[in-house]
Design an enzyme around this catalytic site. Structure first.
Site, PDB file in Angstrom:
ATOM      1  N   LYS A 259      -1.175   2.278  -3.516  1.00 16.46           N
ATOM      2  CA  LYS A 259      -1.597   2.109  -3.036  1.00 16.46           C
ATOM      3  C   LYS A 259      -2.877   2.861  -4.471  1.00 16.46           C
ATOM      4  O   LYS A 259      -3.621   3.649  -4.301  1.00 16.46           O
ATOM      5  CB  LYS A 259      -2.620   2.293  -1.859  1.00 16.46           C
TER       6      LYS A 259
ATOM      7  N   GLY B  83       0.453  -1.272  -0.093  1.00 15.74           N
ATOM      8  CA  GLY B  83       0.055  -0.210  -0.194  1.00 15.74           C
ATOM      9  C   GLY B  83       0.682   1.261   0.327  1.00 15.74           C
ATOM     10  O   GLY B  83       0.695   2.233  -0.660  1.00 15.74           O
TER      11      GLY B  83
ATOM     12  N   GLU C   5      -0.083 -12.706   1.496  1.00 15.20           N
ATOM     13  CA  GLU C   5      -1.437 -13.068   0.366  1.00 15.20           C
ATOM     14  C   GLU C   5      -0.356 -13.487  -0.722  1.00 15.20           C
ATOM     15  O   GLU C   5      -1.169 -14.474  -1.820  1.00 15.20           O
ATOM     16  CB  GLU C   5      -1.750 -11.868  -0.656  1.00 15.20           C
TER      17      GLU C   5
END
Length: 191
Positions: free
Chosen positions: A44, A40, A106
């Protein structure tokens, strides 16, 4: 008085149209087509956010944590579910990516779930990506993360230099790569 009434009516109609349009492109709570894995703080507000918005405009159901999660959502539940049900994963590698447990978790889950992955190397070369053992990861996680990172580094990806690259051209290339892979995955699932 007439003018004010006309202006107020026009404004209300305009607001209704905006509300209708926004409702048409809001993220849907169904399984996503594309999961965007990113750091992020690095991406982001730039490449990841732009790609997410572009995919939504094309009516694709994309998942990006900062866009799809709300206060009170359980991090791992929501993210892990999105990954398990996505068709394609986009991993946006950036200079600080490998310092994030969440990014590496992830990536490992995308890889372990045997999802098609599209690497984007944003201001970083694949050879620069390394999971360092600084004592913050368990041995099991360290192995998972290193394996997943090697898998992604050995997948053809899209490089992008934010200082010299053409943002518009890159966005088109990245979107086309996502769409091509979604079509391939859809054809495989039909067979």
């Amino acid at each position: 008085m007439q003018r004010s009434s006309f202006s107020s009516s026009s404004t209300k109609n305009f607001c209704r149209k905006i509300h209708y349009y926004r409702n048409q492109i809001q993220p849907i709570e169904s399984p996503c087509d594309v999961f965007i894995n990113h750091r992020g703080r690095d991406t982001k507000r730039t490449i990841s956010g732009l790609l997410y918005d572009h995919l939504l405009r094309l009516r694709l159901n994309a998942f990006m944590d900062s866009k799809n999660m709300k206060p009170g959502d359980r991090l791992f539940n929501k993210i892990d579910t999105a990954i398990r049900h996505c068709k394609v994963g986009v991993a946006v590698f950036s200079p600080h990516y490998c310092k994030s447990y969440f990014c590496l978790h992830e990536l490992a889950l995308i890889t372990e779930s045997k999802k098609k992955i599209i690497p984007i190397f944003y201001d970083v070369k694949p050879s620069q990506l390394k999971v360092r053992d600084d004592g913050t990861f368990s041995n099991k996680d360290l192995q998972r993360f290193r394996w997943a990172l090697e898998e992604a580094k050995h997948t053809v990806g899209l490089p992008f230099d934010s200082l010299q690259g053409d943002w518009s051209d890159f966005l088109i290339k990245a979107t086309n790569a996502v769409i091509e892979n979604l079509i391939k995955e859809d054809n495989i699932n039909r067979e």
